[in-house]
Design an enzyme around this catalytic site. Structure first.
Site, mmCIF file in Angstrom:
data_model
loop_
_atom_site.group_PDB
_atom_site.id
_atom_site.type_symbol
_atom_site.label_atom_id
_atom_site.label_comp_id
_atom_site.label_asym_id
_atom_site.label_seq_id
_atom_site.Cartn_x
_atom_site.Cartn_y
_atom_site.Cartn_z
ATOM 1 N N HIS A 46 42.805 45.418 31.860
ATOM 2 C CA HIS A 46 42.468 44.513 32.142
ATOM 3 C C HIS A 46 41.654 43.497 31.139
ATOM 4 O O HIS A 46 41.123 43.989 30.300
ATOM 5 C CB HIS A 46 41.167 44.637 33.177
ATOM 6 C CG HIS A 46 40.277 43.566 33.544
ATOM 7 N ND1 HIS A 46 40.659 42.495 34.093
ATOM 8 C CD2 HIS A 46 38.925 43.369 33.445
ATOM 9 C CE1 HIS A 46 39.878 41.591 34.263
ATOM 10 N NE2 HIS A 46 38.614 42.087 33.907
ATOM 11 N N GLU A 87 33.622 47.082 35.782
ATOM 12 C CA GLU A 87 34.777 46.813 36.553
ATOM 13 C C GLU A 87 35.954 48.295 36.491
ATOM 14 O O GLU A 87 37.277 47.871 36.609
ATOM 15 C CB GLU A 87 35.441 45.624 36.127
ATOM 16 C CG GLU A 87 34.764 44.508 36.049
ATOM 17 C CD GLU A 87 35.529 43.159 36.039
ATOM 18 O OE1 GLU A 87 35.759 42.452 36.860
ATOM 19 O OE2 GLU A 87 35.956 42.866 34.771
ATOM 20 N N HIS A 105 39.440 34.180 35.728
ATOM 21 C CA HIS A 105 38.773 35.562 35.594
ATOM 22 C C HIS A 105 39.744 36.354 34.677
ATOM 23 O O HIS A 105 39.269 36.374 33.234
ATOM 24 C CB HIS A 105 38.531 36.423 36.594
ATOM 25 C CG HIS A 105 37.783 37.769 36.262
ATOM 26 N ND1 HIS A 105 37.185 38.713 37.262
ATOM 27 C CD2 HIS A 105 37.685 38.383 35.002
ATOM 28 C CE1 HIS A 105 37.042 40.004 36.718
ATOM 29 N NE2 HIS A 105 37.183 39.728 35.272
ATOM 30 N N HIS A 133 41.288 39.014 29.633
ATOM 31 C CA HIS A 133 40.726 37.629 29.890
ATOM 32 C C HIS A 133 41.170 36.624 29.063
ATOM 33 O O HIS A 133 40.817 35.666 28.657
ATOM 34 C CB HIS A 133 39.274 37.317 30.000
ATOM 35 C CG HIS A 133 38.470 38.650 30.362
ATOM 36 N ND1 HIS A 133 38.184 39.451 29.657
ATOM 37 C CD2 HIS A 133 38.127 38.718 31.684
ATOM 38 C CE1 HIS A 133 37.322 40.515 30.545
ATOM 39 N NE2 HIS A 133 37.492 39.785 31.653
#
Lengths: 310, 310, 310, 310
Positions: free
Chosen positions: A156, A137, A227, A158
């Site tokens: 990024h 990603e 996500h 989660h």
């Protein structure tokens, strides 16, 4: 006027500091060999660092060495503070080449060392030909750096406290002072809107990365349905702080909502005062305090500069 | 009659003990040089401690040395028990100069050592000219010490279990026996009421500190909307205990509320019996047990006095 | 067409890798003595391993040694990630004898070493006559291996995040991308349906194990009412990942449900893309990253193969 | 017929084992000097242990030494598993003198060593004249031992997961298999019913202890309103297991209730099968596994007997 335009379009202007990206112009002046686009490159940023051409701060480290060091610290902090686990990543815009960014190859943040940091083009290619597998990603990072010249660091992750808001009709918003950094608006990006209902939810190419960056817009944070989230800020310190406190803000908001009745969120003015005001900028003692604390807890205190003496 | 008036206005009377502030009069008698206002001051409390004029307790330590030691232990306990993180702080009124208090410079509680403790005037100035950056919100401490002669220790923190009650219509109240220490009333202070909707929510000057102290009134604890809480007590042990158990009380209250139906809070008489009764005062075995346990968990057992032998 | 039939009935075909069971045929070709059913057996798998007949991968370790090593790592990971505590277990189908499986004797996963692994028949008997007490519920494993040729690894655990769904009318379903591995359907098995209301809820014999396996059907996971869950996958890596992320998925789902309003679960296509797609197979860098991370956290990094060099 | 009468009134009959109190008669036969009431006593149990009269099990340790060792382990387990903190305690009935019990002086469970264990009369007096301060609430233990000859071990704790049920109209009941040990009925004792609304909620004398014991009746567990719980069992292992799993059962029950809809609790037959059945008695491998695991986690594995060899 959006926050983005307020901050201006010159990357990193006025944000030099212990965890801030340098201005491109200034750094280039100090480090002409590195700034020259045609210079042959070593396989990755770390190899390059091994022969540092200039020493700009904190004694004997170059701008790039400092960026790599701070990125290692940021990875360890996010792992220790439970923002990321095996997955999730943090990057920094290259301090000398704004069209590049620094990010680990496919390792878990808790395990990352300086030698793991790789230089990528905004398109997600390893700039120096590094052969180790990259994060699937990584396109998230390049797309945001391309769209947002004011952004110098991206996370990024989660976090389970944040995730419920990504699948719920309830909007995430700042309700505690350290949650202000998520910004007044936290848009939700659903990959299915544009890419259909058969993806694996991963941001696997630049088209998806760009679509996510569009939804992020001029904000600090966007949720990704089912996500996780992306956070974008002007410096590494700011993006780490945002990522550490966003889950706590989400936890407090949810707890207050469950008790019922009216709740009091932060006002727009309060959010702006936190994010834009002088007291919490990366070069303040308050910011340095948190960075030193998080780094010590994460076991990388030895990478920090020495603390002030009285 | 308020709790405050019950406790009387003489600071620390009858509260000598392993973690209690001494009476001003008694201490002055023992340590005249330190009590003399005109005495030139070393840069901070610790430097001053280096040449202790008197040894009043536990062998060879002065009143001030004991206070500094206990304040270090308190910082470590609050960090280890997750009451504070990078932010939040605890202070103690100066054992010899009631118009001064001891507080770290801008470090995270988990990292604080004796050399970090600075002496402040009630107005928030470093009394000895210490040059290290102070906490932005030190004004909280001085304002409460000024308004409450019965208070000898103050905590400011941002516990996530307590925060939902600061933005909710639901009132925080004691429902478990160790939660009694928060008191029957826990007022909520909203900085916006007096200082508008564009602050950064921090208590950044004495005017804000005094307004918060007014809302605290004669109580043990006040919530700060969207920000955290302050706790005030007659001794360091008591304020630490309050700060450790307030989040658990909040957690239990919230859980019971979510299950619905009527809940049974503590009665006024039960709260008073806990706070005022003989069994849980700082000089009891029950109190010493907790202090020793928390200190060991926090890694500072070596700072404790030896335990009793059979 | 069920997932089970899609995956085919040949155990392990195409799944060779660092934590994957080998194909029976291939392994037999490499290790004829072990594949011969009449070979006299040492008391347990580990004793047998002590005289390894062939070296098939990663230098000097046999297929069985690799399986035992990976099973030790899996046990430690599940313990460290709070999936299991004193109770709960993980098994792997024997890499050379599909009618056997490897599982510890009655020890807690956090304490398991290579010498604790025992080889069992599908009926739950120690194949080599090991005298140490086995897990009471080992029948779960054999029954699933018998019913599901595509399954090579099984976990049974009692995670508190998952348990509420086992006693509630609310169905557990995947809502986060890493939760996709639980599959679109998670059936609930109630031992009382077939075995009455006076059992101790344990799967104590093959009849109960087979009934549970029937309820599991072709799915990846089944809940056991008031007891826990079973997870079944094609490799050890996959079953560990499922067991680690199922509780987080349950947590997020419950949090979103409590906030009220409509929630967005994963679509069928998204679930399939995660489970069947190429990006997250056990031989990918993304999978290896998690395994290495979990193993390091669990204190067994020394058992891992060396990481790639640039 | 109550559970109590089923278990019979002979203390400890048939419950010898690694963590079980011995029968009085049998122990007396082995250790006549200690059984003689007129024997002069050393200041506490540990001093007495220093000159052990008989060696009955596990090599060279006396019954009393074994009990003290197991009680130390139990204290450490309950601390490590977050059942107790600075407060809370666990006792064992004296293995030779059923009218006595063993309990630490006023220390936190995490810090307790063999030398801290004191022998008390059922009335709460130190039998050997130990001068160290006792727990304020030791009366809980003696009152239960007096009322319940079948009980050999008692825990008192304040777990936050259990506390909401002590102030709520919602009844705590077993919903998970390891929660069965709390029993079908968990009565709530409110000190205010008999002792008024001005107590400090502590069980400070035998009258309060006896009232609590009456409310406990023949059950395994009782909640104490706004305070905590007591757990009573036939052996130390059983009471520790109950205390470890009661909070998890409470957590699962609450989570299921919040999701709404009908929930499935354990049936009476299932509860009985868990508590009375053969599979989970203290002398089984399953029980020993948990004890060894908890002890290792708590850092006292060195106190355990050696594990079985294959």
């Amino acid at each position: 006027m959006s926050k983005k335009s307020k901050r201006g379009n010159s990357p990193g202007v006025g944000r030099r500091g212990f965890i801030t990206a340098a201005t491109v112009a200034g750094a280039a002046a100090l480090a002409p060999p590195l700034a020259a686009a045609a210079t042959p490159r070593a396989p990755d940023a770390v190899a390059k660092v091994a022969a540092p051409p200039t020493r700009v701060a904190e004694g004997t480290m170059s701008e790039v060495e400092l960026a790599v060091r701070d990125l290692v610290i940021a990875n360890r902090i996010l792992a220790h503070e439970n923002v990321v686990d095996a997955y999730g990543h943090v990057s920094i815009r290259h301090p000398l080449h704004p069209e590049r960014y620094l990010l680990s190859w496919s390792r878990s943040p808790e395990q990352i060392e300086a030698g793991d940091i790789v230089e990528f083009t905004l398109g997600g290619e390893p700039a120096g030909g590094d052969q180790r597998p990259p994060y699937l990603e990584r396109f998230i990072h390049g797309a945001i750096y391309a769209a947002r010249p004011d952004v110098h660091a991206v996370v990024h992750a989660h976090s389970v406290e944040v995730l419920p808001f990504s699948i719920s009709a309830t909007k995430l918003r700042p309700v505690i002072h350290d949650g202000a950094f998520i910004g007044a608006e936290v848009p939700v990006w659903d990959i299915a809107e544009k890419f259909g209902h058969e993806t694996d939810l991963l941001v696997s190419n630049m088209a998806q990365g760009r679509d996510l960056a569009r939804r992020l817009g001029g904000n600090q944070m966007a949720l990704m349905r089912g996500h996780g989230f992306v956070a974008a800020a002007a410096s590494l310190y700011e993006v780490v702080r945002l990522a550490v406190y966003a889950p706590r803000n989400a936890h407090v908001l949810q707890a207050a909502l469950l008790m019922g009745g009216k709740i009091k969120p932060l006002s727009k003015g309060e959010i702006t005062a936190r994010v834009e005001g002088p007291t919490l900028q990366p070069n303040t003692a308050a910011a340095q305090r948190a960075w030193a604390y998080w780094a010590q807890r994460a076991g990388v205190a030895d990478l920090l500069p020495p603390r002030p003496t009285k």
